[in-house]
Design a protein around this motif. Structure first.
Motif, PDB file in Angstrom:
ATOM      1  N   LEU A 142       0.725  -1.190  -0.042  1.00 33.38           N
ATOM      2  CA  LEU A 142      -0.249  -0.180   0.101  1.00 33.38           C
ATOM      3  C   LEU A 142       0.945   1.343   0.009  1.00 33.38           C
ATOM      4  CD1 LEU A 142      -2.952   0.348   0.011  1.00 33.38           C
ATOM      5  CD2 LEU A 142      -3.052   0.549   2.439  1.00 33.38           C
ATOM      6  N   PHE A 143       1.830   1.235   0.595  1.00 29.37           N
ATOM      7  CA  PHE A 143       2.802   2.305   0.946  1.00 29.37           C
ATOM      8  C   PHE A 143       3.933   2.597  -0.017  1.00 29.37           C
ATOM      9  CE2 PHE A 143       0.637   2.415   4.918  1.00 29.37           C
ATOM     10  CZ  PHE A 143       0.040   3.612   5.094  1.00 29.37           C
ATOM     11  N   ARG A 150       2.339   3.803  -9.813  1.00 30.82           N
ATOM     12  CA  ARG A 150       1.177   4.764 -10.415  1.00 30.82           C
ATOM     13  C   ARG A 150       1.692   5.455 -11.614  1.00 30.82           C
ATOM     14  NH1 ARG A 150      -2.910   6.343  -7.552  1.00 30.82           N
ATOM     15  NH2 ARG A 150      -1.492   6.034  -5.094  1.00 30.82           N
ATOM     16  N   SER A 168      -7.819   0.668 -17.830  1.00 29.84           N
ATOM     17  CA  SER A 168      -8.071   1.601 -16.767  1.00 29.84           C
ATOM     18  C   SER A 168      -7.015   2.106 -16.146  1.00 29.84           C
ATOM     19  CB  SER A 168      -9.192   0.849 -15.781  1.00 29.84           C
ATOM     20  OG  SER A 168      -8.473  -0.079 -15.062  1.00 29.84           O
ATOM     21  N   THR A 169      -7.354   3.242 -15.464  1.00 33.22           N
ATOM     22  CA  THR A 169      -6.239   3.816 -14.717  1.00 33.22           C
ATOM     23  C   THR A 169      -6.305   3.298 -13.158  1.00 33.22           C
ATOM     24  OG1 THR A 169      -7.614   5.482 -14.044  1.00 33.22           O
ATOM     25  CG2 THR A 169      -6.283   6.169 -15.534  1.00 33.22           C
ATOM     26  N   LEU A 170      -4.902   3.296 -12.658  1.00 34.68           N
ATOM     27  CA  LEU A 170      -4.664   2.887 -11.493  1.00 34.68           C
ATOM     28  C   LEU A 170      -5.332   3.611 -10.429  1.00 34.68           C
ATOM     29  CD1 LEU A 170      -3.519   0.282  -9.842  1.00 34.68           C
ATOM     30  CD2 LEU A 170      -1.542   1.622  -9.523  1.00 34.68           C
ATOM     31  N   SER A 171      -6.257   3.090  -9.545  1.00 34.00           N
ATOM     32  CA  SER A 171      -6.788   4.293  -8.573  1.00 34.00           C
ATOM     33  C   SER A 171      -6.308   3.838  -7.051  1.00 34.00           C
ATOM     34  CB  SER A 171      -8.418   4.328  -8.519  1.00 34.00           C
ATOM     35  OG  SER A 171      -8.921   2.857  -8.622  1.00 34.00           O
ATOM     36  N   GLY A 172      -5.143   3.354  -6.907  1.00 36.93           N
ATOM     37  CA  GLY A 172      -4.670   2.875  -5.439  1.00 36.93           C
ATOM     38  C   GLY A 172      -4.777   1.418  -5.783  1.00 36.93           C
ATOM     39  N   PRO A 173      -5.290   0.736  -4.832  1.00 39.07           N
ATOM     40  CA  PRO A 173      -5.286  -0.622  -4.871  1.00 39.07           C
ATOM     41  C   PRO A 173      -5.926  -1.361  -5.954  1.00 39.07           C
ATOM     42  CG  PRO A 173      -6.409   0.180  -3.060  1.00 39.07           C
ATOM     43  CD  PRO A 173      -6.342   1.344  -3.730  1.00 39.07           C
ATOM     44  N   SER A 266      -7.413  -2.337 -12.524  1.00 40.05           N
ATOM     45  CA  SER A 266      -8.910  -2.421 -12.098  1.00 40.05           C
ATOM     46  C   SER A 266      -8.922  -3.041 -10.787  1.00 40.05           C
ATOM     47  CB  SER A 266      -9.880  -2.977 -13.084  1.00 40.05           C
ATOM     48  OG  SER A 266     -10.214  -2.159 -14.066  1.00 40.05           O
ATOM     49  N   PRO A 267      -9.537  -2.712  -9.726  1.00 40.24           N
ATOM     50  CA  PRO A 267      -9.683  -3.434  -8.503  1.00 40.24           C
ATOM     51  C   PRO A 267     -10.596  -4.673  -8.774  1.00 40.24           C
ATOM     52  CG  PRO A 267     -11.173  -1.300  -8.347  1.00 40.24           C
ATOM     53  CD  PRO A 267     -10.260  -1.198  -9.694  1.00 40.24           C
TER      54      PRO A 267
ATOM     55  N   THR B 159     -11.759   9.201  -6.459  1.00 42.18           N
ATOM     56  CA  THR B 159     -11.786   7.846  -6.222  1.00 42.18           C
ATOM     57  C   THR B 159     -12.368   7.644  -4.896  1.00 42.18           C
ATOM     58  OG1 THR B 159      -9.556   7.428  -7.331  1.00 42.18           O
ATOM     59  CG2 THR B 159     -10.194   5.928  -5.739  1.00 42.18           C
ATOM     60  N   SER B 199     -17.262   0.436 -10.487  1.00 46.10           N
ATOM     61  CA  SER B 199     -16.855   1.226 -10.953  1.00 46.10           C
ATOM     62  C   SER B 199     -15.431   0.930 -10.798  1.00 46.10           C
ATOM     63  CB  SER B 199     -17.196   2.756 -10.743  1.00 46.10           C
ATOM     64  OG  SER B 199     -16.186   3.625 -10.954  1.00 46.10           O
ATOM     65  N   ASP B 200     -14.596   1.341 -11.664  1.00 46.29           N
ATOM     66  CA  ASP B 200     -13.057   1.244 -11.196  1.00 46.29           C
ATOM     67  C   ASP B 200     -12.655   2.085 -10.170  1.00 46.29           C
ATOM     68  OD1 ASP B 200     -12.460  -0.864 -13.022  1.00 46.29           O
ATOM     69  OD2 ASP B 200     -12.122   0.561 -14.785  1.00 46.29           O
ATOM     70  N   LYS B 201     -13.474   3.237 -10.087  1.00 47.86           N
ATOM     71  CA  LYS B 201     -12.996   4.224  -9.038  1.00 47.86           C
ATOM     72  C   LYS B 201     -13.597   3.930  -7.758  1.00 47.86           C
ATOM     73  CE  LYS B 201     -10.192   5.889 -11.949  1.00 47.86           C
ATOM     74  NZ  LYS B 201      -9.056   5.792 -11.493  1.00 47.86           N
ATOM     75  N   PHE B 202     -14.003   2.893  -7.475  1.00 47.37           N
ATOM     76  CA  PHE B 202     -14.458   2.567  -6.218  1.00 47.37           C
ATOM     77  C   PHE B 202     -13.623   1.480  -5.591  1.00 47.37           C
ATOM     78  CE2 PHE B 202     -18.602   4.333  -4.897  1.00 47.37           C
ATOM     79  CZ  PHE B 202     -19.086   5.120  -5.912  1.00 47.37           C
ATOM     80  N   VAL B 203     -12.938   1.739  -4.710  1.00 45.77           N
ATOM     81  CA  VAL B 203     -12.054   0.812  -4.083  1.00 45.77           C
ATOM     82  C   VAL B 203     -12.415   0.499  -2.611  1.00 45.77           C
ATOM     83  CG1 VAL B 203     -10.130   1.188  -5.667  1.00 45.77           C
ATOM     84  CG2 VAL B 203     -10.150   2.167  -3.560  1.00 45.77           C
ATOM     85  N   ALA B 204     -11.911  -0.609  -1.970  1.00 45.21           N
ATOM     86  CA  ALA B 204     -12.421  -0.929  -0.906  1.00 45.21           C
ATOM     87  C   ALA B 204     -11.145  -1.156   0.059  1.00 45.21           C
ATOM     88  CB  ALA B 204     -13.550  -2.128  -0.641  1.00 45.21           C
ATOM     89  N   THR B 214      -5.307   4.276   2.722  1.00 46.16           N
ATOM     90  CA  THR B 214      -5.514   4.294   1.194  1.00 46.16           C
ATOM     91  C   THR B 214      -6.036   5.769   0.789  1.00 46.16           C
ATOM     92  OG1 THR B 214      -6.582   1.894   1.254  1.00 46.16           O
ATOM     93  CG2 THR B 214      -6.890   3.286  -0.858  1.00 46.16           C
ATOM     94  N   GLN B 217      -2.727   7.400   0.436  1.00 46.37           N
ATOM     95  CA  GLN B 217      -1.885   7.093  -0.617  1.00 46.37           C
ATOM     96  C   GLN B 217      -2.426   7.631  -2.005  1.00 46.37           C
ATOM     97  OE1 GLN B 217       1.238   5.811  -0.135  1.00 46.37           O
ATOM     98  NE2 GLN B 217       1.039   6.254   1.786  1.00 46.37           N
ATOM     99  N   THR B 218      -3.796   7.891  -2.127  1.00 52.67           N
ATOM    100  CA  THR B 218      -4.354   8.036  -3.376  1.00 52.67           C
ATOM    101  C   THR B 218      -4.654   9.400  -3.782  1.00 52.67           C
ATOM    102  OG1 THR B 218      -5.301   5.782  -2.954  1.00 52.67           O
ATOM    103  CG2 THR B 218      -6.101   7.090  -4.901  1.00 52.67           C
TER     104      THR B 218
END
Lengths: 323, 343
Positions: A142-143, A150, A168-173, A266-267, B159, B199-204, B214, B217-218
């Motif tokens: 994560l860190f 990214r 798709s773009t990377l939105s974090g996880p 994508s997540p 996001t 959506s790709d922009k919903f993360v958990a 998160t 970091q985002t």
């Protein structure tokens, strides 16, 4: 056998076994057989107890559970297709990366590229990777991994966005950081078991290959690797099994979104993460479907291992026939 | 070898049996389990209560509200704690009855991460509902710009970070969204887990800490977390528009004003899904401790009442500093009265 039971008496090697020796021998054999059967019983009991709790869920939701993609407790709609997909996709990606590097590392450490002492140091370091707790991998992912990935992900999406993998773009996880961390986690398993497999090939085989005039790379790629292929395949199956069941790091990195997407950025979601995250607050109804999901995960791992065993047995037979 | 193993077993057995026998003679041990959200506050309370009250030790395990309720029904604990109180159906399963006591309150904030760290972003009601419904997807959305003149909002995707595990926090947040947005009520609805927009922009992420990490970091992230976590993690929190149309920040007078706006019924179970009043912070909740009305052991019942009294008097004074909302005075009185039914 005599060494096992009668070692305490001096000069017993020449004496015939006593009744006590026979008894101890038989008792040991019985205990060993019992322990082996206990494992089978344990597996059967596990399947039975999970299956019994999942039974109601299986009857009410049936096949729809396996092909649905909504998880909505309020409306009592449950489907785990995205989780099955995510479990298999992330594990396959991890196996591709981790398997490649693991086998390469095994070759590097066993085929006389390094002085033996230095090789030992490398071996210990690789094995240390296995001792890092899952949560630490998750936090590190994560860190460190996500921020590092990214800019690369954004560039790939901007230039190659037409390829579904970078859609798709990377939105974090997301899938890519999860698979990368998972690859590092299975690396020690793959590397250690492949090393054993390569080391088991008799040195004579390599000498014979050199004697035939092969170069070092020809000897490794055309002689050593095929000779050790069964063991290396076993290493990959073990690594895949580990990847399928990995929970905490994935729960932190994969994004836990119920969707099916080929895109690496994508997540997604996995079965193990679903179970770990939903059990603590689950009501009676939800526990039934979670047990069903657990049964599916158990079946997937069992099937993967059985297929792996079958392929290994087959390749071992073929190798035997060739020899 | 065998003798040594036996010796070890004997030592361990002694260690296990010895003290617990000593404890059962002249002291009381209370065990509880449940909600994780008030865990930092509860463990601080219980620790100082255990040192002040000689002979009483309190152990509390933060397992999750659902698990706490299960433990209470199975009679494996002396008390439990839950962010979602208990349903009538669940309370009926405890012979002798359950006493629900609100103990503290919490606020849920919308934490965000934007380039340049603009402070005090204002979010109108329809906008934050729209963001979590996946209808407003850009930080440069005209509605956001209109509410925040002078703030440089980037042309970036939003996001949304949500809880991956089932949680009381999600329940409170989604109850609020259901109360203010018809689209949310008809769509995901309220619950400890809901079906979020795909959506790709919903993360958990798991737990309050996971969501907080998160978000940090985002770039371009927004998510809902408990105020106490946001406070200590130092993330930016949005000002939310309440029912009266005012923008209110979390952590001030808004929390007590919100809790005070609802009248507690006789069973002390009430939801603050959309508080009235110009000062009220819109997303706030009580969190409850759950007790048996009939305890088998009178000494335990007395210790439990003493514990409640401590939490109501000295405990309330430390809640603000730890990021929780102290109970309004009239509620403290009602809870004190109700605690007499723990027998």
């Amino acid at each position: 056998m005599i060494e096992l039971t009668g070692g305490s008496r001096a000069g017993s090697v020449s004496a015939p076994p006593t009744r006590w020796d026979y008894f101890a021998d038989r008792a040991f054999r019985g205990a060993a057989r019992g322990a082996a059967w206990l494992i089978v019983l344990l597996l059967a009991f596990l399947l039975y107890s999970i299956g019994a709790k999942a039974w109601v869920g299986m009857r009410t939701h049936g096949v729809g559970f396996l092909i649905g993609s909504t998880w909505d407790v309020g409306r009592q709609q449950f489907g785990i297709l995205p989780h099955i997909w995510g479990t298999l996709y992330s594990s396959l990606l991890a196996l591709t990366i981790g398997g490649f590097f693991g086998v390469v590392m095994a070759i590097f450490l066993t085929q006389d590229f390094l002085p033996p002492r230095l090789a030992q140091v490398f071996r210990v370091i690789v094995e240390l990777l296995a001792a890092i707790p899952s949560v630490v991998y998750g936090l590190w992912g994560l860190f460190v991994v996500v921020p590092a990935m990214r800019p690369i992900a954004d560039a790939l999406h901007a230039h190659f966005g037409f390829i579904p993998l970078f859609g798709s773009t990377l939105s974090g996880p997301g899938m890519a950081p999860a698979a990368l961390v998972l690859a590092i986690m299975i690396l020690p398993t793959v590397a250690a078991v492949s090393q054993d497999a390569l080391r088991l090939v008799p040195y004579k085989v390599k000498e014979a290959a050199y004697g035939l005039g092969t170069t070092r790379w020809e000897a490794i790629l055309k002689v050593m690797l095929p000779a050790a292929s069964t063991g290396i395949f076993g290493a990959l199956v073990l690594g895949f099994g580990r990847a399928l069941g990995e929970t905490m790091a994935l729960a932190m990195l994969i994004g836990n979104s119920n969707q099916i997407s080929l895109s690496l950025f994508s997540p997604g979601n996995t079965l193990a993460a679903l179970l770990a995250l939903n059990f603590p607050e689950a009501g009676a109804r939800e526990v039934q479907v979670l047990m069903f999901a657990a049964l599916v995960l158990l079946s997937i791992t069992l099937i993967v291992n059985v297929i792996g065993d079958l392929i290994m047995a087959r390749s071992a037979r073929r190798a035997g026939a060739r020899a | 070898m065998v003798r040594r193993v036996l010796g070890c077993v004997a030592v361990v057995a002694l260690a296990l049996v010895g003290p617990s026998q000593a404890v059962s003679q002249d002291s009381v041990r209370l065990t509880g389990s449940g909600a994780t959200f008030p865990f930092p506050l509860y463990s601080a309370w219980f620790k100082s209560f255990s040192t002040k009250q000689k002979g009483v030790t309190v152990d509390y395990q933060g397992k999750g509200s659902g698990a706490g309720i299960q433990d209470l029904i199975n009679r494996t604990v002396d008390f439990a704690a839950s962010d979602a109180a208990m349903t009538d159906e669940e309370m009926a399963r405890v012979p002798g009855g359950v006493q629900l006591l609100p103990m503290t309150g919490g606020e849920i904030v919308l934490a965000y991460n934007l380039p340049g760290n603009p402070k005090g972003l204002k979010l109108p009601r329809d906008v934050y509902a729209g963001i979590f419904l996946g209808q407003i997807t850009k930080w440069s959305d005209p509605k956001l710009k209109a509410a925040n003149p002078g703030v440089a909002l980037p042309d970036q995707d939003i996001t949304v970070v949500r809880r991956a595990d089932a949680s009381g926090t999600t329940f409170v947040f989604t109850s609020h969204l259901s109360a203010i947005s018809e689209g949310w009520k008809m769509g995901p609805g309220a619950g400890t887990t809901v079906s979020w927009p795909k959506s790709d922009k919903f993360v958990a992420s798991p737990k309050n800490d996971g969501v907080t990490a998160t978000i940090k970091q985002t770039p371009g992230a927004i998510g809902y977390i408990e105020y106490s976590f946001a406070k200590f993690a130092k993330v930016e929190m949005a000002l939310l528009q309440n029912r009266a149309g005012q923008y209110v920040a979390a952590g001030g007078e808004g929390g007590p004003a919100a809790l005070g706006s609802v009248q507690l019924p006789a069973n002390l179970r009430a939801w603050v899904s959309d508080p009235e009043g110009p000062k009220a912070y819109p997303i706030a909740t009580y969190t409850w401790m759950l007790f048996y009305r009939e305890n088998k052991d009178p000494k335990k019942a007395a210790a439990l009442r003493a514990l409640v009294e401590y939490c109501l008097s000295e405990g309330q004074r430390s809640s603000t500093a730890m990021g929780y909302v102290p109970l309004p005075d009239n509620v403290v009185g009602a809870v004190r009265k109700a605690s007499a039914s723990i027998q």
